[in-house]
Design a protein around this motif. Structure first.
Motif, PDB file in Angstrom:
ATOM      1  N   GLU A  51       0.838  -1.203   0.000  1.00  0.00           N
ATOM      2  CA  GLU A  51       0.000   0.000   0.000  1.00  0.00           C
ATOM      3  C   GLU A  51       0.871   1.251   0.000  1.00  0.00           C
ATOM      4  O   GLU A  51       0.642   2.191  -0.779  1.00  0.00           O
ATOM      5  CB  GLU A  51      -0.917  -0.006   1.220  1.00  0.00           C
ATOM      6  CG  GLU A  51      -1.858   1.185   1.293  1.00  0.00           C
ATOM      7  CD  GLU A  51      -2.764   1.145   2.513  1.00  0.00           C
ATOM      8  OE1 GLU A  51      -3.420   2.166   2.792  1.00  0.00           O
ATOM      9  OE2 GLU A  51      -2.797   0.103   3.185  1.00  0.00           O
ATOM     10  N   ARG A  75      -0.096  -0.676 -10.278  1.00  0.00           N
ATOM     11  CA  ARG A  75      -0.698  -0.506  -8.962  1.00  0.00           C
ATOM     12  C   ARG A  75      -1.271  -1.850  -8.532  1.00  0.00           C
ATOM     13  O   ARG A  75      -1.799  -2.598  -9.352  1.00  0.00           O
ATOM     14  CB  ARG A  75      -1.806   0.548  -8.987  1.00  0.00           C
ATOM     15  CG  ARG A  75      -1.332   1.930  -9.417  1.00  0.00           C
ATOM     16  CD  ARG A  75      -0.235   2.484  -8.487  1.00  0.00           C
ATOM     17  NE  ARG A  75       0.010   3.886  -8.756  1.00  0.00           N
ATOM     18  CZ  ARG A  75       0.876   4.351  -9.632  1.00  0.00           C
ATOM     19  NH1 ARG A  75       1.592   3.488 -10.363  1.00  0.00           N
ATOM     20  NH2 ARG A  75       1.056   5.637  -9.812  1.00  0.00           N
ATOM     21  N   THR A  76      -1.155  -2.144  -7.253  1.00  0.00           N
ATOM     22  CA  THR A  76      -1.639  -3.418  -6.743  1.00  0.00           C
ATOM     23  C   THR A  76      -2.878  -3.219  -5.875  1.00  0.00           C
ATOM     24  O   THR A  76      -3.050  -2.180  -5.235  1.00  0.00           O
ATOM     25  CB  THR A  76      -0.561  -4.139  -5.922  1.00  0.00           C
ATOM     26  OG1 THR A  76      -0.186  -3.304  -4.821  1.00  0.00           O
ATOM     27  CG2 THR A  76       0.667  -4.440  -6.766  1.00  0.00           C
ATOM     28  N   ARG A  77      -3.718  -4.257  -5.883  1.00  0.00           N
ATOM     29  CA  ARG A  77      -4.931  -4.275  -5.063  1.00  0.00           C
ATOM     30  C   ARG A  77      -5.001  -5.612  -4.354  1.00  0.00           C
ATOM     31  O   ARG A  77      -4.857  -6.671  -4.986  1.00  0.00           O
ATOM     32  CB  ARG A  77      -6.170  -4.083  -5.944  1.00  0.00           C
ATOM     33  CG  ARG A  77      -7.493  -4.106  -5.202  1.00  0.00           C
ATOM     34  CD  ARG A  77      -8.660  -3.905  -6.163  1.00  0.00           C
ATOM     35  NE  ARG A  77      -8.864  -5.084  -6.993  1.00  0.00           N
ATOM     36  CZ  ARG A  77      -9.639  -6.135  -6.648  1.00  0.00           C
ATOM     37  NH1 ARG A  77     -10.249  -6.146  -5.460  1.00  0.00           N
ATOM     38  NH2 ARG A  77      -9.791  -7.156  -7.460  1.00  0.00           N
ATOM     39  N   TYR A  88      -3.049 -10.848  -4.586  1.00  0.00           N
ATOM     40  CA  TYR A  88      -3.152  -9.450  -5.010  1.00  0.00           C
ATOM     41  C   TYR A  88      -3.204  -9.383  -6.523  1.00  0.00           C
ATOM     42  O   TYR A  88      -2.821 -10.325  -7.228  1.00  0.00           O
ATOM     43  CB  TYR A  88      -1.988  -8.615  -4.478  1.00  0.00           C
ATOM     44  CG  TYR A  88      -0.616  -8.995  -4.996  1.00  0.00           C
ATOM     45  CD1 TYR A  88      -0.112  -8.472  -6.193  1.00  0.00           C
ATOM     46  CD2 TYR A  88       0.195  -9.875  -4.284  1.00  0.00           C
ATOM     47  CE1 TYR A  88       1.142  -8.816  -6.661  1.00  0.00           C
ATOM     48  CE2 TYR A  88       1.452 -10.225  -4.739  1.00  0.00           C
ATOM     49  CZ  TYR A  88       1.919  -9.694  -5.927  1.00  0.00           C
ATOM     50  OH  TYR A  88       3.163 -10.036  -6.394  1.00  0.00           O
TER      51      TYR A  88
END
Length: 423
Positions: free
Chosen positions: A256, A365-367, A378
């Motif tokens: 994050e 971008r990672t989630r 992820y």
């Protein structure tokens, strides 16, 4: 896209890799040209899938390379200018960029400028390069780097030091290198780099500059220093710690924070370097695969430390010579490597191939999809404003598991791209 958007570095500590004597006396008249041994490893690097050679210190020094005595001379334990120029030429012929380690926070006790300062006293020109307590008990006492008495800190408030660093950077860029990793950049006021780098970029606008920063506000340091990037120690720590402790919450939090950094700059990411215990020793070779999988499927500019792709082990110890185990000699040629590490080499090849097929990963971008102590899922997606040729619907899903035997699976929008262990 700039070349820096595509580069994956193979980080080599030259003095160690060629088996040079680090602390033993060395006769400088006996130049054996061991730097030439690296020529035989360039095709190996290409086969691995990297396209950049990141070199540790190559300047003349007294012991480990960070106690510099001449910034514009190749360390005779490595070879000479001809050896270096040939190495750069061979790298560029293969499409490999070259980065040097810029040791500009401090110099060795035997550096001529420091010796001239001691001989000339506080009013000498050479004295302006250092912070020296001339009235200390027992004689002049210089500021040193982190308590290391053999590493004399430069005075970065001085114009003379700005000029010195600019001249050294330009010297090696003119010799063909493509960028600088700035050692101990965290110990230098960012304002210093902001004075140096514009002058260097005026002649070499495509060069890249990465600061070694261990802690602090990375984004602010990049902004104030005008560096292109800094080393991402927060992600490094979260990777090995999460795998070691079987607690993916730390990695989730670090990713994050990592995403917020990517809004400002692209960090240099890594799971190993010349200063830390090998990832295979930290978490075991099997779990090390998960660390590499994460490294190559999240945003950043990856740097792979030589030998990690062969599951080398080595523990850093806090003593003289405590770095030797993580800075080992390479065999004379790749053909002489033990076959025990071949499986890890193929793991790296497979994961690098995934990254090459999805170049948008550099700014991805990672989630988080699923988070538990022993299972972490992820997704990485293109950042807003990715190049038009990038599919905005692209997605890479990564599953990491450490319950029982470590496992990793990397899935793209259309297929499973990598699984380990292979089913």
């Amino acid at each position: 896209m700039a070349w820096t958007e595509h580069v994956i570095w193979w980080h080599v500590y030259p003095l160690g890799a060629v088996g040079a004597p680090i602390r033993d006396p060395y006769d400088e008249s006996l130049v054996a040209h061991p730097l030439r041994r690296l020529d035989g490893w360039l095709d190996y690097a290409i086969a691995l899938g990297v396209n950049g050679l990141q070199l540790g210190p190559v300047f003349a020094s007294t012991t480990h390379g960070y106690d510099t005595v001449d910034h514009v001379r190749i360390d005779p334990r490595l070879g000479d200018d001809g050896d270096f120029d040939e190495l750069v030429r061979r790298c560029h012929d293969r499409g490999l960029r070259v980065m040097l380690d810029g040791v500009f926070n401090h110099v060795g006790l035997e550096h001529p400028l420091y010796q001239q300062a001691l001989a000339g006293g506080r009013e000498s020109h050479a004295a302006r390069y250092f912070r020296i307590d001339w009235d200390a008990d027992g004689g002049p006492r210089p500021d040193v780097f982190e308590g290391h008495g053999s590493l004399v800190a430069l005075d970065h408030t001085r114009d003379e030091v700005v000029d010195l660093v600019v001249e050294v950077m330009l010297h090696w860029l003119r010799r063909g290198i493509d960028g600088w990793r700035l050692d101990a950049a965290y110990a230098v006021d960012p304002a210093f780099w902001a004075r140096v780098l514009p002058r260097v970029r005026a002649e070499f606008p495509e060069a890249t500059f990465v600061g070694e920063v261990i802690h602090g506000d990375y984004a602010a340091i990049v902004r104030e220093s005008t560096l292109d990037s800094v080393t991402q120690y927060e992600l490094w720590k979260a990777l090995w710690s999460s795998l070691h402790d079987k607690n993916f919450y730390e990695l989730s939090h670090a990713l994050e924070r990592h995403g917020a950094l990517l809004d400002t700059f692209v960090p240099m990411t890594f799971v190993g370097n010349h200063d830390v215990t090998r990832i295979a020793s930290r978490v075991g070779p099997a779990a090390a695969v998960l660390a590499v999988a994460c490294l190559l499927t999240v945003g950043g500019t990856p740097s792979l430390y030589y030998g990690d792709e062969q599951a080398f082990e080595g523990v850093k110890e806090d003593r003289e010579g405590g770095d030797d185990a993580v800075r080992p000699p390479l065999p004379a040629t790749p053909a002489e490597l033990s076959t025990l590490g071949e499986w890890m080499f193929h793991v790296h090849q497979g994961l690098i191939a995934v990254r090459r097929q999805h170049p948008w990963l550099v700014r991805a971008r990672t989630r988080v999809v699923e988070l538990g102590n022993e299972r972490f899922v992820y997704e990485s997606r293109p950042a807003a404003g990715a190049p038009e040729e990038c599919d905005p619907a692209a997605v890479i899903r990564v599953t990491l598991e450490v319950s029982g035997e470590p496992r990793v699976q990397v899935e793209t929008s259309s297929a499973t791209a990598f699984t380990w262990p292979a089913r």
